[in-house]
Design an enzyme around this catalytic site. Sequence first.
Site, PDB file in Angstrom:
ATOM      1  N   PRO A 115      43.843  48.068  47.726  1.00  0.00           N
ATOM      2  CG  PRO A 115      44.998  47.451  49.651  1.00  0.00           C
ATOM      3  CD  PRO A 115      43.717  47.222  48.911  1.00  0.00           C
ATOM      4  CG  ASN A 116      49.388  49.864  47.273  1.00  0.00           C
ATOM      5  OD1 ASN A 116      49.596  51.059  47.399  1.00  0.00           O
ATOM      6  ND2 ASN A 116      49.547  49.002  48.263  1.00  0.00           N
ATOM      7  NE  ARG A 142      52.292  47.502  44.461  1.00  0.00           N
ATOM      8  CZ  ARG A 142      51.517  46.510  44.856  1.00  0.00           C
ATOM      9  NH1 ARG A 142      50.343  46.319  44.301  1.00  0.00           N
ATOM     10  NH2 ARG A 142      51.905  45.715  45.816  1.00  0.00           N
ATOM     11  CE1 TYR A 164      50.501  42.611  41.895  1.00  0.00           C
ATOM     12  CE2 TYR A 164      52.370  44.084  42.154  1.00  0.00           C
ATOM     13  CZ  TYR A 164      51.508  43.143  42.677  1.00  0.00           C
ATOM     14  OH  TYR A 164      51.643  42.751  43.973  1.00  0.00           O
ATOM     15  CG  ASN A 195      43.029  42.175  42.753  1.00  0.00           C
ATOM     16  OD1 ASN A 195      43.551  41.978  43.837  1.00  0.00           O
ATOM     17  ND2 ASN A 195      43.725  42.301  41.632  1.00  0.00           N
ATOM     18  CB  ALA A 234      47.911  44.278  50.668  1.00  0.00           C
ATOM     19  CD  GLU A 268      40.652  35.243  46.674  1.00  0.00           C
ATOM     20  OE1 GLU A 268      41.741  35.565  47.174  1.00  0.00           O
ATOM     21  OE2 GLU A 268      39.979  34.275  47.069  1.00  0.00           O
ATOM     22  CG  HIS A 276      44.637  37.343  43.787  1.00  0.00           C
ATOM     23  ND1 HIS A 276      44.689  38.389  44.687  1.00  0.00           N
ATOM     24  CD2 HIS A 276      43.880  36.381  44.345  1.00  0.00           C
ATOM     25  CE1 HIS A 276      43.978  38.058  45.751  1.00  0.00           C
ATOM     26  NE2 HIS A 276      43.469  36.857  45.572  1.00  0.00           N
ATOM     27  CG  LEU A 277      46.167  42.065  38.381  1.00  0.00           C
ATOM     28  CD1 LEU A 277      46.752  43.454  38.558  1.00  0.00           C
ATOM     29  CD2 LEU A 277      45.470  41.933  37.044  1.00  0.00           C
ATOM     30  NE  ARG A 329      53.908  38.432  44.233  1.00  0.00           N
ATOM     31  CZ  ARG A 329      53.330  39.606  44.434  1.00  0.00           C
ATOM     32  NH1 ARG A 329      52.060  39.801  44.142  1.00  0.00           N
ATOM     33  NH2 ARG A 329      54.026  40.606  44.944  1.00  0.00           N
TER      34      ARG A 329
END
Length: 151
Positions: free
Chosen positions: A11-12, A19, A24, A75, A78, A99, A101-102, A108
């Site tokens: 998502p997103n 965004r 990102y 990826n 969320a 897996e 992730h950017l 975070r």
Amino acid sequence: MAKRVLVLNGPNLNMLGQRQPEIYGRKTLAEIDAATEAAAAGLGMEAICRQSNCEGKLVTWIQEARGYFDAIVINAAAYTHTSVALLDALTLFEGPVVEVHLSNIHKREPFRHRSYISGAALGMIAGFGPVGYRLALLALDEQWRAHEDTP
């Protein structure tokens, strides 16, 4: 025959470039997908990139990947931190899962430190931006080559 890799984005991620570029980056998902497909081709692989904001669609794609794709790069965005359904689907997949992730999820918010996806993954690549997808493909290539060399 070329190894087939399913690259899934959650998502997103369709909003990349718009965004939170400070987190990102400014590349769009279309640009990242094109670079990922080119990197895969350079390694003698075929990458098919897909994105959905819907958890169920991602689960269905993972289920359908069984017997057709040799690996999954995901990826989950969320859903990484919430989806037991994705974990269960990935656990059923016979090939390796990487897996991606950017951003570095461990730098975070605390709720982002937990990854359900990691329970099914060969490894995680986080914090390197879009190059993380290429690193995932390189890792898969190394894994496959190592197993070819094993008697």
